[in-house]
Design an enzyme around this catalytic site. Structure first.
Site, PDB file in Angstrom:
ATOM      1  N   ARG A  72       0.824  -1.201   0.000  1.00 62.77           N
ATOM      2  CA  ARG A  72       0.000   0.000   0.000  1.00 62.77           C
ATOM      3  C   ARG A  72       0.864   1.259   0.000  1.00 62.77           C
ATOM      4  O   ARG A  72       1.881   1.325   0.678  1.00 62.77           O
ATOM      5  CB  ARG A  72      -0.907   0.039   1.233  1.00 62.77           C
ATOM      6  CG  ARG A  72      -2.029  -0.971   1.223  1.00 62.77           C
ATOM      7  CD  ARG A  72      -2.923  -0.806   2.442  1.00 62.77           C
ATOM      8  NE  ARG A  72      -2.203  -1.047   3.680  1.00 62.77           N
ATOM      9  CZ  ARG A  72      -1.813  -0.114   4.523  1.00 62.77           C
ATOM     10  NH1 ARG A  72      -2.050   1.163   4.267  1.00 62.77           N
ATOM     11  NH2 ARG A  72      -1.172  -0.428   5.641  1.00 62.77           N
ATOM     12  N   LYS A 214      -8.841  -1.948   0.650  1.00 55.51           N
ATOM     13  CA  LYS A 214      -8.662  -1.046   1.781  1.00 55.51           C
ATOM     14  C   LYS A 214      -9.409   0.268   1.580  1.00 55.51           C
ATOM     15  O   LYS A 214      -9.822   0.913   2.550  1.00 55.51           O
ATOM     16  CB  LYS A 214      -7.183  -0.793   2.026  1.00 55.51           C
ATOM     17  CG  LYS A 214      -6.440  -1.999   2.590  1.00 55.51           C
ATOM     18  CD  LYS A 214      -7.082  -2.543   3.869  1.00 55.51           C
ATOM     19  CE  LYS A 214      -6.275  -3.682   4.474  1.00 55.51           C
ATOM     20  NZ  LYS A 214      -6.964  -4.312   5.630  1.00 55.51           N
ATOM     21  N   HIS A 233     -10.991  -3.707  12.070  1.00 55.87           N
ATOM     22  CA  HIS A 233      -9.918  -4.360  11.308  1.00 55.87           C
ATOM     23  C   HIS A 233      -9.558  -5.634  12.065  1.00 55.87           C
ATOM     24  O   HIS A 233      -8.638  -5.659  12.866  1.00 55.87           O
ATOM     25  CB  HIS A 233      -8.714  -3.425  11.189  1.00 55.87           C
ATOM     26  CG  HIS A 233      -7.633  -3.968  10.316  1.00 55.87           C
ATOM     27  ND1 HIS A 233      -6.300  -3.702  10.525  1.00 55.87           N
ATOM     28  CD2 HIS A 233      -7.684  -4.759   9.222  1.00 55.87           C
ATOM     29  CE1 HIS A 233      -5.575  -4.301   9.601  1.00 55.87           C
ATOM     30  NE2 HIS A 233      -6.389  -4.951   8.798  1.00 55.87           N
ATOM     31  N   SER A 251      -1.446  -6.289   9.482  1.00 54.43           N
ATOM     32  CA  SER A 251      -0.981  -7.343   8.587  1.00 54.43           C
ATOM     33  C   SER A 251       0.302  -7.957   9.133  1.00 54.43           C
ATOM     34  O   SER A 251       1.212  -7.248   9.558  1.00 54.43           O
ATOM     35  CB  SER A 251      -0.722  -6.775   7.188  1.00 54.43           C
ATOM     36  OG  SER A 251      -1.914  -6.300   6.627  1.00 54.43           O
ATOM     37  N   LYS A 255      -3.696 -12.523  12.126  1.00 56.17           N
ATOM     38  CA  LYS A 255      -5.162 -12.515  12.061  1.00 56.17           C
ATOM     39  C   LYS A 255      -5.693 -13.668  11.208  1.00 56.17           C
ATOM     40  O   LYS A 255      -6.563 -14.414  11.627  1.00 56.17           O
ATOM     41  CB  LYS A 255      -5.674 -11.197  11.459  1.00 56.17           C
ATOM     42  CG  LYS A 255      -5.549  -9.992  12.323  1.00 56.17           C
ATOM     43  CD  LYS A 255      -6.424  -8.851  11.849  1.00 56.17           C
ATOM     44  CE  LYS A 255      -6.455  -8.622  10.357  1.00 56.17           C
ATOM     45  NZ  LYS A 255      -5.149  -8.329   9.752  1.00 56.17           N
ATOM     46  N   THR A 256      -5.172 -13.768   9.996  1.00 53.06           N
ATOM     47  CA  THR A 256      -5.669 -14.783   9.067  1.00 53.06           C
ATOM     48  C   THR A 256      -5.325 -16.181   9.548  1.00 53.06           C
ATOM     49  O   THR A 256      -6.169 -17.077   9.575  1.00 53.06           O
ATOM     50  CB  THR A 256      -5.081 -14.545   7.663  1.00 53.06           C
ATOM     51  OG1 THR A 256      -5.474 -13.247   7.208  1.00 53.06           O
ATOM     52  CG2 THR A 256      -5.584 -15.578   6.684  1.00 53.06           C
ATOM     53  N   ASP A 270     -10.490 -10.448   7.789  1.00 55.15           N
ATOM     54  CA  ASP A 270      -9.818  -9.146   7.851  1.00 55.15           C
ATOM     55  C   ASP A 270     -10.678  -7.972   8.311  1.00 55.15           C
ATOM     56  O   ASP A 270     -10.191  -7.117   9.037  1.00 55.15           O
ATOM     57  CB  ASP A 270      -9.224  -8.817   6.483  1.00 55.15           C
ATOM     58  CG  ASP A 270      -8.160  -7.737   6.544  1.00 55.15           C
ATOM     59  OD1 ASP A 270      -7.388  -7.710   7.525  1.00 55.15           O
ATOM     60  OD2 ASP A 270      -8.084  -6.920   5.617  1.00 55.15           O
ATOM     61  N   ARG A 336       1.004 -12.154  -1.787  1.00 54.21           N
ATOM     62  CA  ARG A 336      -0.393 -12.239  -1.357  1.00 54.21           C
ATOM     63  C   ARG A 336      -1.180 -13.245  -2.187  1.00 54.21           C
ATOM     64  O   ARG A 336      -0.885 -13.481  -3.356  1.00 54.21           O
ATOM     65  CB  ARG A 336      -1.063 -10.880  -1.504  1.00 54.21           C
ATOM     66  CG  ARG A 336      -0.528  -9.812  -0.560  1.00 54.21           C
ATOM     67  CD  ARG A 336      -1.242  -9.836   0.759  1.00 54.21           C
ATOM     68  NE  ARG A 336      -0.696  -8.875   1.703  1.00 54.21           N
ATOM     69  CZ  ARG A 336      -1.253  -8.612   2.869  1.00 54.21           C
ATOM     70  NH1 ARG A 336      -2.369  -9.212   3.226  1.00 54.21           N
ATOM     71  NH2 ARG A 336      -0.700  -7.748   3.698  1.00 54.21           N
TER      72      ARG A 336
END
Length: 552
Positions: A72, A214, A233, A251, A255-256, A270, A336
């Protein structure tokens, strides 16, 4: 493509079959060459290959390269400054004001640039809960971006519904269009510019697909708060008894990985909303980091890298055998995979549940190696740590990050996407925690035995066992110790976890160095929170850490 050469593409004849009556000319985009409306995945695959936008890897995933932007462009995001929303926006480094007159000029230049171009449109919904879903039109220059949109958001195959679709927000992603810093008032020739008054966002001069998701998340983070929905988030899953768990974190903090639990059903990985009825996913897909992914440690996510429909961003592959190499970071650390949520077993197909969280987990990747692996927080401590959002940015997730993790404080564990002041979100969270009697846990997925480069990252096996114990209620009746600096409660024992793991100082060779580092971290917390003290209650301010000198 056909701006310069006149020829048909694989789906030219079907381009208008699923078109909305609310055409792009109604949004100022005129004299276009051809618009491809709501093409399904298979058709988009054909367009991607025909246009040489990507390659097909072994077993069917699509390989794409995002060029110079492999993360990003956080410093290039702006929000148009206009009277209807300006008082509600948290202006600063994450939400830079953009002049309204500049927006009009920029939109005019974009409309001129688009003449003669081919574009792809997906009319989708952001938000799985039918009570809160937002109709979003996403216009892309690239066919693979259109496939990404289909992976990530809620789609419909109903031809009548698509025919009558009218967007309430529109995102225009055009990597071939460069903004001009001198003329457009931007920092660089890349821009992510949101206009809440015009309900439109422009993503210019970046191929990185994460900007699309995003941007939509940022939009929901603003609009849903006015419907009494807390945007978060976080990933979320649910147990057999309807006990929802939320996993907050930036990130790379887990989390995932940690929410993809075969014993629990995944709601999403997410971005979610917490309404008065329950929790719902903002998306219909996952966008997971896959660097050094293994079939042994993360079998569910690993399996998606071998499937038709998955998009692999910047993953290295052998052009002869078409085999991928998930260990190769020569393009970027931030490789990704974008895939539909139903590629993961044990998902909630509807994307929402009518029950409330029983456990809220804040995931922090502590690069200094001093935080305990798990701690239980009071509601005031939860609010303090939510506003603080302490973690470490992991290599590759933003432009400019090196190999070493960068200690940071990201408000609400997602500062770049929070449009309103963090206190607004924290108050909504605290109210829900108290009302639904949720436990709040701070879980360190970072380093033990020393800072990055000295210690090692905590075993994911230990983290999973700690989380399982918390979610299963096995930590409800164990003894706790009060942390000397932060005041939160740390369990003395946990099933299937060695006791010394719960004492981070025990893994440091030099205990004095450990306490100096821990004290320094407390100082950084205190300094960071000064930015947010105005408007916070004294109870929340007091929930912060004490320094060693204060307790001696």
């Amino acid at each position: 493509m056909s701006k310069y050469l006149e020829f048909n593409t694989p789906t030219s004849k079907q381009a208008l079959e699923l078109a909305s009556d609310f055409r792009l000319k109604n949004q100022g985009l005129t004299y276009l060459d051809r618009v491809y409306w709501n093409l399904p995945n298979e058709a988009l695959y054909e367009e991607v290959i025909f246009r040489n936008e990507g390659k097909i890897a072994k077993q069917g995933p699509l390989i794409v390269n995002t060029g110079k932007h492999t993360a990003r462009a956080a410093s290039d995001k702006y929000i148009v400054l206009e009277s209807s929303t300006s008082k509600d926006i948290w202006w600063g480094s994450y939400n830079r004001p953009y002049a309204h007159e500049k927006w009009s000029q920029l939109m005019g230049r974009l409309q001129a640039w688009a003449q003669g171009e081919e574009l792809f449109v997906q009319d989708v919904y952001a938000g799985a809960d039918p009570d809160y879903k937002l109709p979003v039109r996403i216009i892309t220059e690239k066919a693979w971006h259109s496939l990404f949109v289909r992976n990530m958001f809620v789609t419909t195959n109903n031809k009548d519904e698509l025919k009558n679709f009218v967007p309430e927000f529109t995102v225009i992603a055009v990597p071939g269009f460069k903004v001009d810093p001198i003329y457009d008032g931007t920092r660089s020739d890349t821009g992510i510019i949101l206009n809440f008054d015009q309900r439109t966002a422009i993503i210019a001069n970046t191929l990185y697909a994460g900007e699309i998701k995003k941007s939509v998340f940022t939009v929901l983070n603003f609009l849903l708060t006015f419907q009494d929905v807390l945007p978060m988030h976080c990933s979320a899953n649910v147990g057999d008894k309807g006990d929802v768990a939320l996993f907050f974190g930036l990130s790379g903090t887990g989390k995932t990985t940690l929410s993809a639990d075969p014993k629990r059903k995944l709601i999403g990985d997410d971005e979610h909303g917490w309404s008065s009825e329950g929790v719902f996913n903002f998306e219909a897909g996952c966008y997971a980091k896959v660097i050094r992914l293994s079939a042994e440690q993360e079998p569910q996510i690993y399996a998606t890298t071998k499937r038709f429909g998955t998009i692999l961003e910047n993953v290295v592959y052998d052009p002869v055998t078409r085999s991928i190499d998930l260990d190769d970071d020569s393009i970027t650390e931030n490789t990704r995979a974008s895939y539909p949520l139903d590629f993961i077993p044990n998902v909630i197909p509807e994307g929402y549940v009518r029950s409330h969280p029983k456990n809220v987990i804040f995931l922090t990747c502590d690069a200094s190696g001093v935080m305990p692996p798990i701690a239980r927080l009071t509601p005031e401590q939860a609010q303090y740590h939510f506003i603080s959002g302490y973690t470490s940015k992991i290599a590759g997730t933003e432009i400019g990050l090196g190999i070493e993790p960068q200690i940071t404080f990201s408000a609400c564990f997602g500062g770049p996407f929070m449009v309103r002041h963090p206190f607004e979100y924290s108050e909504m969270l605290k109210q829900r925690i108290i009302k639904h009697k949720a436990n709040v846990w701070l879980v360190n997925t970072g380093w033990v035995g020393g800072r990055f480069g000295v210690g090692k990252r905590i075993s994911i096996r230990h983290t999973r066992n700690l989380l399982n114990a918390a979610l299963d209620g096995k930590l409800d009746n164990v003894q706790y110790r009060k942390d000397k600096l932060f005041g939160f409660e740390v369990p003395l024992t946990c099933p299937d976890v060695p006791e010394d793991v719960l004492y981070p100082e025990s893994s440091w060779g030099n205990k004095d160095e450990y306490w100096k580092k821990y004290d320094a971290l407390a100082a950084r917390f205190n300094e960071n929170f000064k930015l947010f003290e105005k408007g916070c209650s004294q109870e929340v301010i007091n929930a912060g850490p004490k320094r060693l000198l204060q307790i001696k």
